[in-house]
Design a protein around this motif. Sequence first.
Motif, short mmCIF file in Angstrom:
data_model
loop_
_atom_site.label_atom_id
_atom_site.label_comp_id
_atom_site.label_asym_id
_atom_site.label_seq_id
_atom_site.Cartn_x
_atom_site.Cartn_y
_atom_site.Cartn_z
N LEU A 173 0.82 -1.21 0.00
CA LEU A 173 0.00 0.00 0.00
C LEU A 173 0.85 1.27 0.00
N MET A 174 1.92 1.26 0.78
CA MET A 174 2.78 2.43 0.90
C MET A 174 4.04 2.02 1.64
N THR A 175 5.00 2.92 1.68
CA THR A 175 6.16 2.74 2.55
C THR A 175 6.23 3.93 3.50
N SER A 281 1.41 -3.31 3.93
CA SER A 281 0.89 -4.21 2.89
C SER A 281 -0.51 -4.71 3.23
N LEU A 282 -1.27 -4.96 2.18
CA LEU A 282 -2.60 -5.55 2.28
C LEU A 282 -2.48 -7.03 1.94
N TYR A 288 -10.73 -15.21 -2.24
CA TYR A 288 -11.58 -14.02 -2.38
C TYR A 288 -11.20 -13.16 -3.58
N ASP A 289 -10.27 -13.64 -4.41
CA ASP A 289 -9.85 -12.83 -5.57
C ASP A 289 -11.03 -12.42 -6.45
N ALA A 290 -11.92 -13.36 -6.72
CA ALA A 290 -13.02 -13.10 -7.64
C ALA A 290 -14.28 -12.60 -6.94
N ASP A 291 -14.23 -12.42 -5.65
CA ASP A 291 -15.39 -11.93 -4.90
C ASP A 291 -15.55 -10.43 -5.18
N PRO A 292 -16.65 -10.00 -5.80
CA PRO A 292 -16.76 -8.60 -6.20
C PRO A 292 -16.76 -7.61 -5.04
N ALA A 293 -17.39 -7.97 -3.92
CA ALA A 293 -17.41 -7.07 -2.77
C ALA A 293 -16.01 -6.97 -2.16
N LEU A 297 -13.67 -3.58 -1.89
CA LEU A 297 -13.09 -3.07 -0.65
C LEU A 297 -11.58 -2.93 -0.77
N ARG A 298 -10.94 -3.90 -1.41
CA ARG A 298 -9.48 -3.79 -1.61
C ARG A 298 -9.13 -2.54 -2.42
#
Length: 311
Positions: A173-175, A281-282, A288-293, A297-298
């Motif tokens: 996500l960031m450093t 990191s996320l 859950y890759d293909a889970d639209p909700a 959220l990701r």
Amino acid sequence: MAIDHANLARLDLNLLVALDALLTEGSVTRAAARIGLGQSAMSHNLARLRRLFGDELLTRGPRGMQPTPRALALAEPLRATLARIEALVSREERFDPRTAARTFRIGLPDSAEVLLASALLAQLTAAAPGIHLRLHNIDSARLLDDLDADRLDLAIGLGEFAAGQAHHKRRQLMTEPYLCMFDAGRTGLVPPISLEDYVRLPHVLTSLREGERGVVDDALAALGLRRSVVLTTPRFLAVPYLVARAPVVVTMLGRLARFFAAELGLSLSPPPVALPDVAVSLLWHASYDADPAHAWLRRQILYIAREVAAG
């Protein structure tokens, strides 16, 4: 590979659902409740599964039902298969954040909660009022296990974590750079802090792991130096109040340090030793890759992290 339709048609796919529940819960009673069956029906399913796989799958031990090696090998491909089936049959359903109703369990340290959760909450209340969050403390030693066992939907972690397996998905996500924070009046110091004063002063250490050693200690050891850690805590939010009342120094995430220093009138300084930036990191399970909700959220978390990183 060609599918043997005749052989597959003889298999009751509900047994695979039962097996996933049994492996997740480690209990016939809880597995039955999880999918809405009676205990006797679930016991019957376990007997059929044992015949199907030629293995006991779950055996009774001193701490309840324990999975056999065969069951452990089945757990991940089974969950991935069921997730694909679920995504397949629901593919025509469109996800609308304005009307969706769902609760997500997110594991994260309180530092990440300060950096990201307020903006995420504002986004959800405005765009997805039916999406609710349940935030949990993170334990880096069992984080991947919590994702595998479906105790967490997502996790936000700091620094390095166990490498994991192919089904453990990760997105940086960031450093975050480090800053030193201290009370100028109590320590008698004016920024920037010198290496001599840095080693001389007692330190507060924030750590999510056991022990009194962190990245600072490794950097100092490379110079043949040591510091004195007088207090260790896993709670980042307590640290500024400790620093404000004692002649100590803490080395912490830069954005948090700036926020707390402004609130409490504390002083900031770059560390007098070279320290690597911290990756935020996320993490999630590939099921859950293909889970639209979940994917939506990701994307919100990634967008908010980019906004935070941009200042």
